[in-house]
Scaffold this active site. Structure first.
Site: not given
Length: 785
Positions: A592, A594, A596, A653, A656
């Site tokens: 992803c 993302d 993080r 993760h 999401c």
């Protein structure tokens, strides 16, 4: 119920069967090694020959029964021969026995107060150097006896007298000694089956038989005097300071040698580890008994202990039995000692003394920079005396340790952008100030300086040196950007805060993986006021690119790039240089976008390992799906067709946002048409989530959908022909990972076919957190059309 013979107490170490099978044969081997050594050490010590046998018997029986080491053997030690010889000369033999008794009492007291571990603080370089020095002194003195002469009073005199002694012809005594040395040297080269008899015993027996057969006129050993004329220990007459020093010296030397021997012998067997306090107490009791009975001081000895371990000993009974055999020998076969030529016994001591200079110890110490301690101790023992040599070695070892503890690394070098990079590491004390100021003064005035302090201690002198230089450099138009990597010694001193009471333990580098927000601090730096200073890669508020207070903020990316150039680039440059023209990753990693999720962090991978694709929701659009997407398909084609990767991993993760939007029905993407179109590729994941039903214990719908989505994307990968062909051929594996952000844990998702008759793409794939690390490989032929 049957009885487990393995748990029978008779077969455990110390049990009757174990003693008869292992300890009894080992005790006989050690006995044969010990008798010649006990006699030889008594000769080297200037004591009655019987004193060596008494010490061997007492060390075996008393220290063996009470000791804390399973296989260590105690008895008279060559390392104490010089001390005992000096005591016999100064106070007489009966007084020496009293000193041995008192030294044993001191050892007993130290053992009761459990201070044995403190002996391990003595540098092994000092111990090995002391033993080597003792070996040289013994060899030089006994070499005169081998040559038919008499030893001198010191090692220097023995060395000076040696040429004249060699020039004189002494006849048969020399032949007896040389024959003994020849047998000792050649014994280790014989086949193993011929070396059943220990080398010392074989050498003395050969010399004795040869002397009798050829009728050599040699000096014979008389053991009857020591055994028949016993008298109680007497109080030594003389300065009580000297007596106290002698007691302390015997107690400490014998104790340290015993404890270090225990630690060394622990490496030779698989039994229980030594109880050092118990061992020291047992050594004390043994020395008290030996002193009362007129024996030499007792200590753990490595030669006999090694022989015991290699002979298969399992418990203390081997050492105890060996002491009993020595006692029986002295009482029943003592007459046989009279056949041993004194020159042969002296030759044995020469050989032992040479062996005490162990080159292997020097080789081991070289890597730790302690060779000077070894040779200083050795030279001190030979030239000055045992106590003086040991003190010299301890003093040098302390100085070297102090130097290492206060050693500081200072490196200053210009960088490509004109800035100077200074690294100061270690313990910054007054001892390092001269070198520190020399390096700092070499930096040109008016330059921008990045100063990294990776220190675990800073005293006031060092702080003043750094702070004064910083103030002067900034007054000259330069800038100083200070980064304290370990602890904030400089910042606290500049602000007047309370300093750490002592050195702080080192910590692993913790900067590269932290977010910028966690690496940004404003700290007082008193160079004319409170100055916010950069900490690690982040810039403090108001900290400009040049380090001027109040200037424009440095973008985090630029600060991070500068930190990369300074810290990381020198480390990875050789690796990157080798792959500058070609990449050969083994994995295609789809995850992803993302912020993080850091693929290299959670997989501990480096440059060249992962060919990475990141998108919203770690989605893999199915081949031919609408709306059309060619970005992910192009990456898959390139990874499989050009890079020939062996694994494709899809990593989802927790929490999401894309999956949350799917659960919401797309309401949150109404004003984001591009995102709405993209999330249509997540519809199969949502359908799979609804059809499977249920819920995992301890997880909500969102996290369950996040995991189901990973499995669905693995299935979507199989719609790409090249991926499916490689999976069928066993050339490619598909792996599903799930990263729990809150727990910082990576889970491997396991999906298995429900049955062979399930339709492709239906419920044949389940989803669960694998109980153990397993690769989630999609079986060939399982994909939707």
């Amino acid at each position: 119920m049957g009885t487990d013979t393995k748990s029978d107490s008779s077969t455990t170490p110390g049990g009757l069967t174990s003693v008869l099978r292992h300890d009894l044969p080992a005790s006989l081997v050690v006995f044969l090694v010990a008798v010649p050594l006990c006699l030889g050490i008594a000769v080297a010590s200037g004591a009655p020959l019987a004193a060596g046998l008494v010490a061997g018997a007492v060390g075996g029986v008393v220290a063996g029964l009470l000791g804390g080491s399973a296989v260590q053997v105690s008895g008279p030690a060559a390392g104490l021969a010089l001390v005992v010889a000096d005591l016999v000369t100064r106070y007489g033999w009966r007084a020496t026995c009293m000193i041995t008794l008192m030294a044993g009492g001191l050892q007993l007291l130290l053992g009761v107060f459990r201070v044995a571990r403190a002996a391990l603080a003595v540098s092994p370089a000092v111990v090995h150097g002391m033993l080597a020095g003792v070996g040289v002194v013994i060899a030089l003195s006994q070499l005169h006896v081998v040559l038919g002469g008499a030893p001198q009073s010191s090692a220097v005199e023995n060395l000076a007298e040696l040429p004249r002694q060699i020039a004189d012809h002494h006849g048969p005594p020399v032949f007896a000694g040389l024959l003994t040395i020849a047998v000792l040297a050649a014994w280790t080269r014989l086949p193993q089956r011929l070396r059943v008899v220990p080398a010392p015993l074989a050498a003395l027996a050969t010399a004795s038989v040869t002397a009798v057969v050829l009728g050599w006129d040699v000096t014979r050993i008389d053991l009857s005097v020591g055994l028949s004329e016993w008298s109680a220990p007497a109080w030594p007459l003389g300065d009580w300071h000297g007596i106290a020093t002698a007691v302390l010296l015997v107690a400490l030397l014998a104790g340290v040698e015993s404890l270090l021997c225990s630690v060394a012998v622990d490496k030779l067997h698989d039994g229980r580890r030594a109880d050092l306090d118990k061992e020291l107490t047992a050594q004390g009791v043994a020395n008290m008994v030996s002193g009362v009975l007129g024996g030499l001081p007792v200590a753990g000895v490595i030669v006999r202990s090694t022989a015991n371990a290699r002979a298969g000993a399992r418990s203390r009974w081997s050492a105890t039995l060996h002491g009993g055999w020595i006692l029986l020998f002295a009482l029943g076969l003592g007459w046989s000692v009279a056949f041993i030529p004194m020159e042969a016994l002296a030759a044995l001591l020469v050989f032992i003394g040479v062996q005490m200079v162990n080159v292997g110890h020097v080789r081991n110490l070289r890597g730790h920079g302690e060779v000077p301690v070894y040779f200083v101790t050795l030279a001190g023992v030979v030239l000055l005396g045992l106590a003086e040599g040991v003190l010299l070695g301890l003093g040098l070892a302390a100085l070297l340790a102090l130097r290492r503890l206060t050693w500081v690394t200072v490196r200053a070098a210009p960088e490509a952008d004109g800035r100077w990079h200074v690294l100061i590491g270690g313990s910054l004390t007054f001892l390092g100030v001269p070198r520190l100021t020399s390096e700092l003064r070499a930096i040109p005035a008016g330059t921008a300086v990045d100063l990294d302090l990776n220190i675990d201690f800073m005293d006031n002198a060092a702080f003043e040196a750094v702070h004064t230089w910083r103030q002067n450099h900034e007054r000259g138009g330069g800038t100083v950007d200070i980064d304290e990597i370990h602890d904030e010694w400089y910042a606290m001193a500049a602000s007047g805060a309370r300093m750490f009471p002592a050195k702080t333990p080192p910590v692993a580098p913790d900067r590269w993986w932290l977010p910028w927000s966690h690496r940004r601090r404003s700290r007082p730096m008193s160079a004319g006021g409170l100055i916010p200073v950069r900490h690690a890669s982040g810039g403090a508020p108001g900290d400009g690119a040049t380090g001027d207070p109040g200037g424009p903020a440095v973008p985090d990316l630029l600060a991070g790039a500068r930190e990369f150039h300074r810290r990381t680039a020198p480390l990875v440059r050789p690796v990157l240089h080798g792959m500058a023209r070609k990449q050969e990753p083994s994995h295609l990693f789809i995850t992803c976008a993302d912020s993080r999720i850091v693929p290299n962090l959670i997989t501990a991978s480096g440059p060249g390992d992962l060919f990475t694709v990141r998108n919203i929701g770690n989605l893999v659009p199915r081949r031919g799906a609408a709306p059309a997407d060619h970005s992910v398909a192009a990456s898959i084609e390139y990874a499989t067709g050009v890079l020939d990767v062996r694994t494709i991993t899809v990593c989802g993760h927790s929490g999401c946002g894309a999956m949350a939007a799917l659960l919401d029905g797309g309401g949150k993407t109404a004003e984001l048409p591009g995102l709405g179109h993209w999330l249509r590729h997540g519809a199969p994941s949502l359908a799979r989530f609804v059809s499977t039903g249920g819920d995992d214990a301890g997880s909500g719908p969102l996290d369950r959908l996040c995991r189901v989505n990973v499995i669905q994307q693995l299935e979507n990968l199989r719609t790409h022909p090249e991926v499916d062909r490689r999976v069928r051929a066993g050339r490619l594996e598909l792996v599903g990972l799930y990263f729990d952000i809150g727990a910082a844990r990576v889970h491997v998702l396991d999906h298995s076919p429900a049955s062979a008759d399930d339709a492709p793409g239906r419920s044949a794939l389940g989803v669960r957190l694998a109980p153990e690390v397993k690769q989630a490989v999609l079986p060939p032929g399982r994909h939707e059309q």
